[in-house]
Design an enzyme around this catalytic site. Structure first.
Site, PDB file in Angstrom:
ATOM      1  CG  PHE A  32      -0.362   0.560   2.459  1.00  0.00           C
ATOM      2  CD1 PHE A  32       0.459  -0.204   3.265  1.00  0.00           C
ATOM      3  CD2 PHE A  32      -0.609   1.877   2.825  1.00  0.00           C
ATOM      4  CE1 PHE A  32       1.020   0.311   4.413  1.00  0.00           C
ATOM      5  CE2 PHE A  32      -0.046   2.409   3.974  1.00  0.00           C
ATOM      6  CZ  PHE A  32       0.772   1.623   4.774  1.00  0.00           C
ATOM      7  CE  LYS A  33       5.446   1.424   4.596  1.00  0.00           C
ATOM      8  NZ  LYS A  33       4.801   0.123   4.945  1.00  0.00           N
TER       9      LYS A  33
END
Ligand SMILES: *Cc1c(COP(=O)(O)O)cnc(C)c1O
Length: 471
Positions: free
Chosen positions: A112-113
């Site tokens: 998700f980064k």
């Protein structure tokens, strides 16, 4: 919109001033002076927007020093189906009655980064060009953050990345992901040592103020406000997908480490998004779960920080937590400073258990928490595979376990999927006996040529390498 420091520094700054900075000069974290409020008419208008336009609307409330047309173009360039795999960007799927997974991990590095880092790369390039300036990003990684930063900054004008990692200690997949990048502005530095050596080197270089200034050294760590702001958007996008109208509450469960992701949920809730509960999911490194259960925040030493099978949540203190506590204590900067500078500095902990503010934390701010173990993780991975024919990574498994402890009938529970299972194949093999399928674009990457230099665990050697590669 002006930004202040949680520790009370009198300066106020604009978005682009804090974009390239880390901590505020007094060691605090930046927050907006107030949270813009979103009413039901606005929510109704936003419901139908494509992700990139929703991002533009939300970012516009916090960024008033980039012309709207430019900001809109930056959002459109960032959030595309080519980069994130689908038109929805963060598609939601129902796992079982009332429990949803929001996919945040279909970006270039499968975690998700990317959601925030991809925007940060474009914002950096834009702002550096506007200033006619350059930035050399120096980082330390044991996997996830480093690769997200490299894939966000590759080929960007005005930016170079110098990423240190412990030689031979990342998984072959992670190494291949990073080292196969052939972009000239990306420098992989394998340090003969462990992750702590890499972090010490970054600290030593950053503490050499002369060097730092001369070579314009910066970071992309999770306390950067722009990263947090980019993450606010997918709480709105998840809400709209989980509901048919804007009067329905939704809860979110967030696999947490440095408290950046769930802090973005807090910001969305403060803006008026109808979020009932924010469940903070931790692994065996449970500083945050302990706080929400007891009111005591006790940071851990290295000896008490466990290496777990959800390694991106292995933290001893949560670097973004100060932002939430600032709101919790009514934005009283003197009080905040006492907690984070004096109490944490002297005794390594603070205790809010007797404080009415803490007793209201669940009611006023919606926070709840849970903790998982390795055995829980394996059980959830097996159960999710068996009942729903769905593979989840160990961090998302921590989220599912926590979510089920806080479900309220009638309120959709959205679990944020923070990585794809292929990134943590060893644990999937342990749980299921086989490797998860690998997305096409990563097939055979271990065989690609690698671009990496090996250096000793010595800050001077890293400085010399940076100097050499800066003209
Ligand atoms: C970084 C990360 C987390 C933790 O997120 P925070 O914002 O630090 O709380 C959870 N899962 C994965 C896969 C991550 O990469």
């Amino acid at each position: 919109m002006n930004y202040l420091s949680t520790r009370g520094h009198p300066d106020r700054k604009r978005f682009c001033e804090i974009l390239l900075e880390g901590l505020a000069p007094d060691g605090g974290l930046y927050l907006p002076e107030q949270y813009p409020q979103v009413d039901t008419a606005t929510l109704a208008k936003w419901r139908a927007l494509p992700y990139a336009e929703l991002a533009f609307e939300i970012l516009s409330l916090y960024i008033d020093d980039i012309p709207p047309a430019d900001l809109k173009a930056l959002c459109a360039k960032t959030y595309t189906a080519e980069v994130f795999g689908t038109d929805e960007i963060v598609p939601l799927r129902e796992l079982e009655d009332g429990v949803y997974l929001e996919a945040l991990s279909n970006g270039p590095t499968l975690a998700f980064k990317d959601m925030a880092m991809q925007l940060l790369g474009n914002l950096f390039e834009y702002e550096l060009a506007r200033r006619g300036s350059e930035l050399n990003i120096l980082g330390a990684t044991s996997g996830d953050t480093g690769s997200a930063a490299e894939y966000a900054m590759r080929g960007k004008k005005g930016v170079r990345v110098f990423m240190t990692s412990p030689d031979g200690r990342m998984s072959p997949f992670q190494q291949a992901q990073m080292f196969s990048l052939q972009d000239e502005n990306i420098h992989n530095i394998a340090i003969t040592g462990v992750f702590d050596d890499c972090q010490d080197i970054v600290k030593a270089v950053s503490n050499d103020l002369g060097f730092k200034r001369k070579y314009r050294i910066g970071t992309v760590n999770s306390i950067n406000w722009a990263r947090l702001l980019a993450q606010v958007v997918y709480y709105f996008a998840g809400y709209f997908q989980a509901t048919a109208s804007n009067d329905k509450p939704v809860s979110f469960t967030v696999p947490s480490g440095n408290f950046g992701n769930v802090c973005a949920g807090h910001v969305a809730r403060m803006m008026g998004l109808p979020v009932q509960t924010l469940v903070v999911a931790t692994n065996e490194n449970d500083v945050l779960d302990e706080f929400f259960r007891t009111g005591v925040y006790r940071v851990r030493g290295a000896a008490d920080t466990h290496e777990t099978s959800s390694p991106s949540m292995d933290i001893s203190k949560a670097s973004n937590f100060e932002r939430f506590v600032f709101d919790l204590v009514g934005r009283d900067a003197a009080r905040l400073r006492k907690l984070f500078v004096e109490d944490l500095g002297v005794q390594g902990s603070f205790d809010l258990s007797g404080d009415p503010a803490f007793q209201q934390a669940a009611g006023r701010f919606g926070f709840k928490s849970s903790r998982s173990t390795h055995a829980d993780r394996l059980a959830v991975i097996r159960d999710t595979d068996k009942r729903f024919a769905t593979l989840v990574d160990p961090h998302t498994a921590d989220g599912l376990k926590a979510a089920r402890e806080h479900i309220v009938p009638g309120v959709p529970m959205v679990v944020l999927e923070t990585a794809l299972p292929i990134k943590f194949a060893a644990t999937l093999v342990e749980a299921l006996g086989e490797e998860p399928a690998r997305p096409k674009k990563f097939e055979g990457i271990e065989a690609l040529p690698k671009r990496v230099v090996k250096l000793p665990a010595d800050a001077e050697a890293v400085k010399a390498y940076i100097a050499q590669n800066c003209d």
